[in-house]
Design an enzyme around this catalytic site. Structure first.
Site, short mmCIF file in Angstrom:
data_model
loop_
_atom_site.label_atom_id
_atom_site.label_comp_id
_atom_site.label_asym_id
_atom_site.label_seq_id
_atom_site.Cartn_x
_atom_site.Cartn_y
_atom_site.Cartn_z
N LYS A 144 3.83 9.47 8.73
CA LYS A 144 3.50 8.81 10.00
C LYS A 144 4.41 9.21 11.18
CE LYS A 144 0.72 5.52 7.70
NZ LYS A 144 -0.50 4.90 7.95
N ASP A 192 9.53 2.97 0.40
CA ASP A 192 8.39 3.66 0.99
C ASP A 192 8.45 3.42 2.50
OD1 ASP A 192 6.05 4.68 1.89
OD2 ASP A 192 4.74 3.57 0.54
N TYR A 236 0.85 -1.19 0.00
CA TYR A 236 0.00 0.00 0.00
C TYR A 236 0.88 1.23 0.00
CZ TYR A 236 -3.54 3.36 1.47
OH TYR A 236 -4.38 4.45 1.53
C1 LIG Z 1 3.59 2.33 3.30
C2 LIG Z 1 2.59 3.43 3.12
N1 LIG Z 1 2.76 4.30 2.11
C3 LIG Z 1 1.91 5.32 1.91
C4 LIG Z 1 0.81 5.50 2.73
C5 LIG Z 1 -0.12 6.64 2.49
O1 LIG Z 1 0.04 7.59 3.48
P1 LIG Z 1 -1.15 8.61 3.83
O2 LIG Z 1 -2.24 7.81 4.45
O3 LIG Z 1 -0.51 9.61 4.75
O4 LIG Z 1 -1.56 9.24 2.54
C6 LIG Z 1 0.60 4.61 3.78
C7 LIG Z 1 -0.55 4.77 4.68
O5 LIG Z 1 -0.92 3.91 5.44
C8 LIG Z 1 1.51 3.54 3.98
O6 LIG Z 1 1.36 2.65 4.97
#
Ligand SMILES: Cc1ncc(COP(=O)(O)O)c(C=O)c1O
Length: 464
Positions: free
Chosen positions: A284, A256, A153
């Site tokens: 986060k 990521d 994700y």
């Molecule tokens: C690994 C990862 N990348 C990107 C995102 C997207 O972040 P946001 O919810 O701040 O848009 C998340 C959100 O859970 C994530 O876990």
């Protein structure tokens, strides 16, 4: 908590106010929430407040929070060190579309903790961070496509929503030729075709893919662990081999780190696994729950900005986010907060292990102690498809039971438990383990009696 014990299957929680709020909210917010992931139907939780490792819903039920907002709250809810600093700074004004020293300081700290990052820019969300990282990779390489792993994700922009959460694993296509599966409608086919799915921990498939299409592959984006499936871990050497493969084919590696950054280590998963990517995305834990995010990387890649690649945002680097990042990153740099988080996670894991071993169940713990999952499966899972063959019915039943007893993991067996610094306080760890044990017993007894297990959130709450 206000749960009243009943005989079956779990204690019941008060729900009247939340039920009324759900009816009210549904009139204006689709599903009654501001995110699909929070729309739990009749069991949608409406929160009143949080402090440290605990949350209270508007019916007054108290829970030990094991979701921690899907990971950002690394120190604890309402951390006064961060909140006081943010409050002090925000009184100077929040949005100028000019640059404040807080922003410069935040990116200096990001770089200090991730020394391989030469330059970085702030965004408001992880979604924006991954979107911009992908774009800058395409611009730098002059290639169009991005490889991503099934089940990973990366947020909710069009390029991220491919092969994330299939209804059936078969929808992901043949093992040797995975297909790009758009999650939800509205994603243009032309966009979807630029994202190539791969299978985590499968280097052979990756090599074949690179040999076939490298000329048009700009980057591979990877969650260093499979955060969308209980934090499934890389096989030993997987990241190193992937790094080598990307270098061989001139493909950029994007880590990521939205979930793993400032959590697995001060330098995130890159430090933890000893990898130097080309680009990384952060969010986060970087702001302890405030909307701070960033993307950054190697100098010559980031130097595509500002001249050659578009990036902006009215709220990019806004004072609240920048101040939160400054204070949170200073705390993570200057204190042993992350060591505490890890040690606390290990204590919870030890308790859970003891209970599961005593039952003789087939399981393994996934992820990192700060963000771990429990998978009921004989063999260690190595990719997203393996989740389908876990006993997630048992996991869901335990999660439902834990809610009813005052601890809140995500009631979905793919989401890991998130540990924060404040969980180290008082008897929190013991309570989590006790609650887990009682919920496990209830679920197993119910199964032994031949009864169906409460699925996901069903049966956690009293009728209202
Ligand atoms: C690994 C990862 N990348 C990107 C995102 C997207 O972040 P946001 O919810 O701040 O848009 C998340 C959100 O859970 C994530 O876990």
């Amino acid at each position: 908590m206000t749960a009243q014990s009943t005989t079956w299957p779990n204690p019941k929680l008060a729900r009247d106010r939340q039920a009324a709020m759900y009816r009210r909210a549904k009139a204006t917010l689709p599903g009654g929430t501001n995110s699909n992931f929070r729309a739990w139907g009749d069991d949608t939780v409406y929160v009143d407040r949080g402090k440290g490792g605990r949350v209270w819903d508007i019916d007054g039920n108290e829970y030990i929070d094991l979701r921690m907002g899907y990971g950002p709250v690394i120190l604890g809810h309402g951390d006064e060190r961060v909140d006081d600093y943010v409050n002090e700074r925000m009184r100077l004004g929040v949005s100028f579309s000019l640059t404040s020293e807080d922003e410069v300081r935040a990116m200096e700290l990001l770089r200090e903790l991730n020394p391989w990052v030469a330059k970085a820019r702030m965004t408001v969300s992880g979604t924006e961070a991954t979107m911009h990282a992908m774009r800058i990779a395409r611009a730098y390489t002059g290639r169009n496509k991005i490889v991503k792993f099934e089940g990973q994700y990366h947020g909710v922009h069009d390029y991220a929503l491919i092969s994330v959460l299939p209804n059936e694993m078969a929808d992901l296509g043949d093992q040797d030729n995975p297909v790009g599966l758009a999650w939800g409608r509205g994603i243009p086919e032309a966009v979807a075709r630029t994202i190539i799915p791969a299978r985590y921990n499968n280097l052979e498939l990756l090599r074949r893919l690179f040999e076939r299409e490298a000329d048009d592959i700009a980057a591979i984006i990877v969650e260093p662990v499979l955060g969308n499936a209980q934090g499934i871990l890389p096989r030993p050497g997987f990241h190193q081999a992937m790094r080598a493969l990307t270098e061989e084919f001139g493909i950029l590696l994007i880590f990521d780190e939205v979930k793993t950054g400032f959590r697995f280590a001060r330098g995130g998963a890159a430090e933890y696994f000893g990898i130097t990517p080309d680009l990384a995305t952060y969010a986060k834990a970087m702001g302890n729950g405030y909307p701070a995010a960033a993307f950054g990387g190697r100098e010559e890649v980031m130097d595509m900005l500002p001249g050659k690649v578009s990036h902006g945002g009215t709220y990019a680097g806004n004072r609240v986010a920048a101040a939160a990042a400054v204070k949170t990153l200073e705390i993570l740099r200057d204190t042993d907060a992350l060591a505490t988080v890890k040690a606390t996670g290990e204590r919870i894991q030890a308790g859970v292990r003891g209970l599961l071993d005593a039952k003789g169940l087939a399981y393994h713990l996934t992820g990192h102690p700060s963000m771990f999952g429990i998978m009921f499966r004989e063999e260690v899972a190595t990719e997203y498809r393996d989740w389908a063959t876990t006993d997630h019915e048992l996991y869901d039943a335990i999660a439902v039971g834990m809610h009813a007893r005052g601890a809140m993991p995500e009631p979905d067996s793919r989401e890991p438990w998130f540990v924060c610094e404040a969980h180290a306080q008082g008897d929190t760890v013991d309570r989590i383990v006790t609650i887990f044990g009682e919920s496990l017993d209830t679920a197993l007894e119910q199964r032994a009696r031949g009864g169906s297990l409460p699925h996901e959130r069903e049966a956690a709450y009293a009728d209202s």
